[in-house]
Write a protein that holds these residues in place. Structure first.
Motif, PDB file in Angstrom:
ATOM      1  N   PRO A  14     -11.225  59.386  -2.043  1.00 48.25           N
ATOM      2  CA  PRO A  14     -11.349  58.911  -0.728  1.00 48.25           C
ATOM      3  C   PRO A  14     -11.449  58.285  -0.918  1.00 48.25           C
ATOM      4  O   PRO A  14     -11.475  57.332   0.474  1.00 48.25           O
TER       5      PRO A  14
ATOM      6  N   LYS B 253      -1.754  60.765   4.980  1.00 50.80           N
ATOM      7  CA  LYS B 253      -2.423  61.284   5.518  1.00 50.80           C
ATOM      8  C   LYS B 253      -1.951  60.108   6.891  1.00 50.80           C
ATOM      9  O   LYS B 253      -1.735  60.903   7.950  1.00 50.80           O
TER      10      LYS B 253
ATOM     11  N   GLU C  61      -5.406  64.501   1.221  1.00 50.69           N
ATOM     12  CA  GLU C  61      -6.464  65.131   0.205  1.00 50.69           C
ATOM     13  C   GLU C  61      -5.840  65.929  -0.961  1.00 50.69           C
ATOM     14  O   GLU C  61      -5.160  66.724  -0.457  1.00 50.69           O
TER      15      GLU C  61
END
Length: 210
Positions: free
Chosen positions: A47, A72, A163
């Protein structure tokens, strides 16, 4: 006299037909391209990292169609000047730039740069949101971007990975505006027609002088 003119015209047409074919081949091999397509991928891990992509048109106006896979959320900003030079400014606000790579398609008239950005995700999100509030950044759904660029305009794209994704893949399709080139099949048809007419003139001349 008339048949002599046919002989000259026939030879000229044959020479022109060959010249058109040679010019067409040269344009395909070393001439400017109407369209440039480039695909690659940007490594991301965790992340704390995001993918950055830059597209710049230094010498011609054109349309950019960009598709990203593995992201994302995607944001982009249109800028004046070389967007890859702005990467040097990222370190001043606490962003590390890794895996930087720049590809310059001289024939296609487009420069494409990519890099991995590493920073606190809240920092990246804050910078992007600040740009959106000033009307400079655009959020993209689905990773598909279509933008027209004037000469020396560029795009900076920041893609936050989904993710579990270890890379963000992308394809850039850049089409130059205001420039066109005869298709290879059209050139072939024109050359064949010119050569056929030239040989027919020579045949008429030979029969008249047989």
């Amino acid at each position: 006299m008339v048949y002599g003119a046919l002989w000259v015209a026939g030879r000229v047409l044959i020479v022109l037909a060959v010249a058109v074919i040679v010019a067409g081949i040269a344009a395909e091999v070393v001439g400017a391209k109407v369209e440039a397509v480039y695909s690659s991928e940007i490594p991301v891990s965790g992340p704390l990292q995001a993918a950055a992509l830059m597209v710049w048109s230094p010498s011609s106006a054109g349309r950019v169609v960009l598709d990203l896979v593995g992201a994302k959320t995607v944001y982009y900003i249109k800028v004046r000047g070389d967007p890859t030079s702005l990467l040097a400014e990222a370190g001043k606000v606490g962003i590390k730039v890794k895996n930087e790579n720049v590809y310059h398609d001289f024939r296609g008239g487009v420069l494409i740069g990519q890099a991995t950005l590493e920073a606190d995700p809240l920092l990246i999100a804050g910078l992007v949101m600040g740009a959106m509030q000033t009307g400079k950044a655009v959020k993209v759904e689905g990773g598909h971007i279509v933008e027209d660029l004037d000469v020396r305009e560029g795009l900076i794209v920041v893609a936050l990975p989904a993710e579990g994704v270890g890379k963000v893949s992308y394809t850039v399709d850049y089409k130059i505006e205001g420039y066109s080139r005869a298709r290879a099949d059209a050139i072939s048809v024109m050359s064949i027609a010119m050569a056929a007419l030239g040989f027919s003139f020579l045949a008429i001349y030979k029969r008249a002088n047989a």
